[in-house]
Design a protein around this motif. Structure first.
Motif, short mmCIF file in Angstrom:
data_model
loop_
_atom_site.label_atom_id
_atom_site.label_comp_id
_atom_site.label_asym_id
_atom_site.label_seq_id
_atom_site.Cartn_x
_atom_site.Cartn_y
_atom_site.Cartn_z
N GLU A 727 -30.20 -2.90 -15.90
CA GLU A 727 -31.56 -3.19 -14.99
C GLU A 727 -31.38 -4.75 -14.56
O GLU A 727 -32.28 -4.94 -13.95
CB GLU A 727 -32.59 -3.13 -15.74
CG GLU A 727 -33.05 -1.71 -16.51
CD GLU A 727 -34.26 -1.50 -17.07
OE1 GLU A 727 -34.97 -2.60 -17.42
OE2 GLU A 727 -34.57 -0.46 -17.77
N ARG A 728 -30.11 -5.07 -14.20
CA ARG A 728 -29.95 -6.18 -13.52
C ARG A 728 -28.93 -5.87 -12.43
O ARG A 728 -27.84 -5.87 -12.73
CB ARG A 728 -29.12 -7.40 -14.39
CG ARG A 728 -30.12 -7.69 -15.77
CD ARG A 728 -31.51 -8.43 -15.17
NE ARG A 728 -32.37 -8.80 -16.56
CZ ARG A 728 -33.25 -8.02 -16.85
NH1 ARG A 728 -33.51 -6.77 -16.59
NH2 ARG A 728 -34.04 -8.57 -17.99
N LYS A 729 -29.52 -5.55 -11.32
CA LYS A 729 -28.38 -5.31 -10.14
C LYS A 729 -27.68 -6.53 -9.81
O LYS A 729 -28.06 -7.58 -10.05
CB LYS A 729 -29.39 -4.74 -9.11
CG LYS A 729 -29.90 -3.22 -9.53
CD LYS A 729 -30.58 -2.83 -8.23
CE LYS A 729 -31.30 -1.53 -8.49
NZ LYS A 729 -31.84 -0.91 -7.32
N VAL A 730 -26.37 -6.17 -9.51
CA VAL A 730 -25.64 -7.19 -8.67
C VAL A 730 -26.24 -7.72 -7.42
O VAL A 730 -26.74 -6.97 -6.31
CB VAL A 730 -24.19 -6.71 -8.38
CG1 VAL A 730 -23.10 -7.61 -7.93
CG2 VAL A 730 -23.51 -5.87 -9.57
N ALA A 731 -26.21 -9.11 -7.40
CA ALA A 731 -26.93 -9.76 -6.31
C ALA A 731 -25.89 -9.77 -4.96
O ALA A 731 -26.20 -9.74 -3.96
CB ALA A 731 -27.07 -11.17 -6.69
N GLY A 732 -24.60 -9.65 -5.37
CA GLY A 732 -23.57 -9.95 -4.44
C GLY A 732 -22.23 -9.83 -4.78
O GLY A 732 -22.05 -9.76 -5.89
N VAL A 733 -21.39 -9.82 -3.94
CA VAL A 733 -19.83 -9.80 -4.03
C VAL A 733 -19.18 -10.85 -3.31
O VAL A 733 -19.50 -11.37 -2.15
CB VAL A 733 -19.26 -8.35 -3.36
CG1 VAL A 733 -17.83 -8.44 -3.59
CG2 VAL A 733 -20.04 -7.21 -4.30
N VAL A 734 -18.19 -11.22 -4.05
CA VAL A 734 -17.47 -12.64 -3.78
C VAL A 734 -15.88 -11.78 -3.35
O VAL A 734 -15.33 -11.28 -4.25
CB VAL A 734 -17.39 -13.68 -4.63
CG1 VAL A 734 -16.31 -14.68 -4.14
CG2 VAL A 734 -18.59 -14.24 -4.62
N PHE A 735 -15.48 -11.83 -2.23
CA PHE A 735 -14.06 -10.99 -1.87
C PHE A 735 -13.07 -12.29 -1.87
O PHE A 735 -12.75 -12.96 -1.06
CB PHE A 735 -14.29 -10.63 -0.61
CG PHE A 735 -13.41 -9.51 0.03
CD1 PHE A 735 -13.69 -8.30 -1.08
CD2 PHE A 735 -12.29 -9.64 0.81
CE1 PHE A 735 -12.72 -7.19 -0.70
CE2 PHE A 735 -11.61 -8.52 0.99
CZ PHE A 735 -11.62 -7.36 0.32
N ASN A 736 -12.32 -12.14 -3.08
CA ASN A 736 -11.23 -13.21 -3.27
C ASN A 736 -10.00 -12.53 -3.00
O ASN A 736 -9.69 -11.72 -2.83
CB ASN A 736 -11.46 -13.37 -4.84
CG ASN A 736 -10.51 -14.89 -5.37
OD1 ASN A 736 -10.45 -15.80 -4.39
ND2 ASN A 736 -10.00 -14.77 -6.42
N GLY A 737 -9.02 -13.86 -2.79
CA GLY A 737 -7.53 -13.34 -2.52
C GLY A 737 -7.40 -12.91 -1.39
O GLY A 737 -6.39 -12.17 -0.97
N TYR A 738 -8.01 -13.19 -0.17
CA TYR A 738 -7.99 -12.85 1.31
C TYR A 738 -6.81 -13.40 1.87
O TYR A 738 -6.83 -14.72 2.10
CB TYR A 738 -9.34 -12.89 2.00
CG TYR A 738 -9.33 -12.07 3.13
CD1 TYR A 738 -10.14 -10.83 2.88
CD2 TYR A 738 -9.03 -12.54 4.39
CE1 TYR A 738 -9.88 -9.96 4.05
CE2 TYR A 738 -9.20 -11.72 5.55
CZ TYR A 738 -9.74 -10.25 5.33
OH TYR A 738 -9.91 -9.81 6.41
#
Length: 762
Positions: A727-738
């Protein structure tokens, strides 16, 4: 350090399209070009490999040469009666055929080619034994060396040294073997000083000999072997040669098959004889030998034909002479006993016509008598001759009817004069032809004339260097592009951050480019067992740091919305760079004057201690169990303003420790002491620790770290679903190693490469 990684820039724009069914990559020319540009070094490697293979092919493939000769074949007369030859040819359809058609088959006949085989000694074939593929190239590139004057032992050399590594030569004049061994390879090992040893097809020793002397031996079955080596030159004995005694018929058929014989143009009588091969001198000798024997055969055939015609004419001339004498006697007797009567114009015309018909009948009858010596009665030429004789007989009967209408005196005079003229013309023609045939028989003239003899070619016709190299480059490009596109087609990992937003509906807070500097320095520090560098502190001008600053700003607004100072950082799988993001983000936040603590909650494989002194203890596991006070476990990260709580001693039950109330109390205590609490949690798909941590305290903000090109979209979706169970949704994504390759996949934006310029730069 596997999960330590790089920094970020703004989200690059990609050529994408969203639909209700999800995200679809738009296949466009810019995107395709991006794919190929991403694999440019792979394509270059394929091209280089193809070019090297092309060079190897050119060096190892023998050059092919072509030589040719031209022959003119004139129409031939098959009979001494030339006037009838043309008539019969037209009647039998032979007039439309080129004189070269039949001669082309004669050129390839064994009677011609076989004599060339014997003259050139092609029954015996010899060749130096070169190392496979490259031996001939090496030997051809060296200068000929003086022949070895001292013989060596036949077993002195090794298998490798027995090959011919320099120019060598051998000439075998005689090689006789049993029929069962014809066509099989024998090995002749030159020992130097003109000495040699011959081994059979099965490796048995047969004989030894000396150059210029007859050598004999016997096979194990009792067959005799005779060998005469006329010349043998090797510089580094022992050197091996292959010697073979071929079947005459197979060599003749092979030579005939290698000849390219064709008429130049339609019914021109000009025939080209050509041959291709790797030895320019050999193919020139073969073409000229075949050409000379063909010409000789043609002359001999003409001479034999002339002899047959002479015999026929010598037999017929006395008969024709007797008939002429009898006709003249009858005419003279008639004139003596009767008053001479002059023929009228009509009678003279009938006389000329009758003489022509009778002359042609007489020639045709002799021609048929000559043809009976060559053909049967059913042959088309004989049938045509009979048809023409019938036509002449019919014309003769028609003319006789007109002659019978003349007065009796003119009729008798016409018939007698006709007999004399016909026999005179026939006798004179045969006598002239007899003299011509005697000249033909005595001379060397046929109906074949050599226009151009074969000359030794100077340059090869294949392989063509420019064509091979061009095809090599094209082949390398095709294979390289195909491999790159196939690899991308089979690629499962998400390389476009916008795909995550479109497919999952979670915002991407930052796209962190790969830092080559950090990768090199991290590997170096791990080899030396030194603390791993923090990119934001040790190389602050890296473009990845700018991306992390952008993440810091986004984090500030996320905290304001959620009214929380605890951040949970996790990922779908190990190796996504969670520790890198946590440590560098903590440093950047602390740089603004805030107090920050980083908790290594991965008590199985935690790596935050590598940024310190590589000591895992004391840490989180010992604080939760009460073995170590919190203050003793907290360690400052130098003078950065960042405090770290490492994972501590590895416990047997990490998940159970995180479920304890002591862990929740610890988070509350850290929240009171510090402005920001960063929790580096284990990957959610590997263990459930991240979901447990997310439910340990109210208001925890969760960020999912993904690595470019590493995760299929289904894997990220599954990670999101598992985190949502708490019940703790993910706030956001960090796209790493681009990397740039990921930008190329999406069409080619490069603005994330904006970097600081050095002060010394101009």
């Amino acid at each position: 350090m596997q999960d330590t990684h790089t920094g970020t820039a703004n989200l690059p724009s990609q050529n994408t399209s969203a639909s209700s069914d999800g995200y679809e990559s738009e296949v466009s020319l810019p995107r395709l070009w991006g794919f190929l540009r991403s694999g440019r070094w792979t394509i270059a490697a394929f091209v280089l490999a193809a070019v090297l293979l092309g060079v190897f092919y050119l060096l190892t493939t023998p050059s092919i040469y072509r030589t040719d000769a031209l022959v003119e074949i004139q129409p031939e007369s098959t009979s001494p009666l030339d006037s009838l030859t043309g008539d019969l040819s037209q009647l039998t359809g032979g007039g439309s055929k080129s004189p070269a058609q039949a001669q082309i088959s004669i050129m390839r006949s064994r009677s011609v080619v076989g004599k060339a085989v014997n003259d050139l000694g092609l029954i015996i074939s010899t060749s130096a034994n070169h190392f496979p593929y490259i031996g001939g190239m090496i030997a051809g590139s060296r200068e000929p060396q003086p022949a070895a004057g001292t013989a060596v032992d036949e077993d002195a050399g090794s298998w490798f040294s027995n090959f011919a590594w320099s120019p060598v030569s051998i000439s075998v004049s005689r090689f006789e073997v049993p029929d069962s061994l014809k066509g099989k390879n024998f090995t002749l090992r030159a020992l130097g000083g003109g000495k040699f040893v011959l081994f059979g097809p099965e490796g048995e020793r047969l004989l030894e000999g000396q150059t210029g002397e007859q050598a004999t031996g016997r096979t194990s079955e009792g067959g005799d072997i005779e060998l005469f080596v006329r010349d043998l030159m090797v510089s580094s004995p022992p050197t091996e040669f292959s010697v073979k005694r071929n079947h005459w018929l197979s060599v003749a058929d092979s030579l005939a098959g290698s000849l390219q014989v064709a008429e130049q143009g339609e019914r021109t009588g000009i025939v080209e004889i050509a041959m291709t091969g790797s030895n320019p001198s050999s193919i020139t000798e073969k073409v000229n030998a075949v050409l000379q024997h063909y010409v000789r055969q043609n002359v001999e055939a003409k001479s034999q034909e002339a002899e047959q015609s002479i015999q026929f004419l010598e037999k017929k001339l006395p008969e024709v002479k007797s008939e002429l004498d009898a006709a003249e006697a009858r005419l003279a007797s008639y004139k003596t006993n009767n008053q001479a009567v002059d023929l009228t114009s009509e009678g003279q015309a009938l006389l000329d016509r009758a003489s022509s018909i009778e002359d042609r009948r007489a020639q045709l009858e002799m021609r048929m008598a000559e043809l009976r010596q060559q053909y049967t009665a059913d042959h088309p030429t004989m049938q045509a001759a009979r048809e023409q004789l019938q036509q002449l007989n019919q014309a003769r009967q028609d003319l006789e009817g007109r002659v019978n209408q003349l007065p009796e005196e003119q009729k008798d005079t016409l018939r007698l004069q006709r007999d004399v003229e016909v026999n005179t013309q026939l006798y004179t023609g045969l006598l002239n032809r007899l003299q011509e045939l005697r000249v033909v028989k005595a001379g060397t003239v046929g109906n074949v004339r050599i226009i151009d003899q074969a000359e030794r070619p100077v340059s090869p016709i294949s392989p063509k260097v420019s064509l091979v190299m061009m095809l090599s480059v094209v082949l390398g490009l095709v294979l390289g592009c195909g491999y790159v596109l196939l690899r991308i087609a089979m690629r499962r990992g998400v390389s476009d951050p916008q795909e995550i937003e479109n497919r999952i509906g979670v915002p991407v807070y930052a796209v962190v480019p790969f830092s080559g500097w950090l990768a090199r320095q991290t590997a170096r520090a791990q080899r030396r067992r030194q603390p791993v560098p923090i990119l934001a502190r040790d190389h602050g001008m890296d473009v990845s740091v700018e991306a992390l600053r952008s993440l810091r700003t986004s984090l500030y607004f996320a905290q304001m919305d959620a009214n929380s100072s605890t951040i949970l950082i996790t990922g779908p799988a190990p190796g996504v760079g969670k520790s890198f993001i946590s440590s560098n983000l903590a440093y950047l936040v602390a740089d603004t004057g805030k107090s920050v603590v980083v908790v290594d909650a991965d008590m199985r494989r935690g790596r935050l201690h590598e940024f310190l002194d590589n000591e895992r203890e004391p840490g989180l596991s010992q604080v939760i169990t009460g073995q170590v006070p919190l203050d003793d476990a907290l360690r400052p990260l130098g003078d950065t303003g960042v405090t770290m709580l490492t994972s501590g001693q590895i416990p047997p039950n990490p998940s159970e420790l995180l479920m304890r109330a002591e862990f929740s109390q610890l988070l509350e205590e850290l929240d009171r002491r510090f402005d920001l609490v960063l929790i580096d949690a284990p990957p959610i798909l590997a263990v459930t620790d991240a979901a447990v941590i997310a439910g340990a305290k109210e208001g925890i903000i969760t960020f999912m770290i993904t690595r470019a090109g590493m995760h299929p979209i289904s894997e990220i979706e599954e990670a999101m679903r598992r985190m949502s169970r708490s019940e703790r949704k993910v706030a956001g994504v960090v796209f790493n190693g681009y990397r740039q390759v990921h930008a190329d996949y999406g069409g080619g934006d490069r603005h994330y490469q904006y970097e600081y310029k050095s002060q010394s730069g101009k």
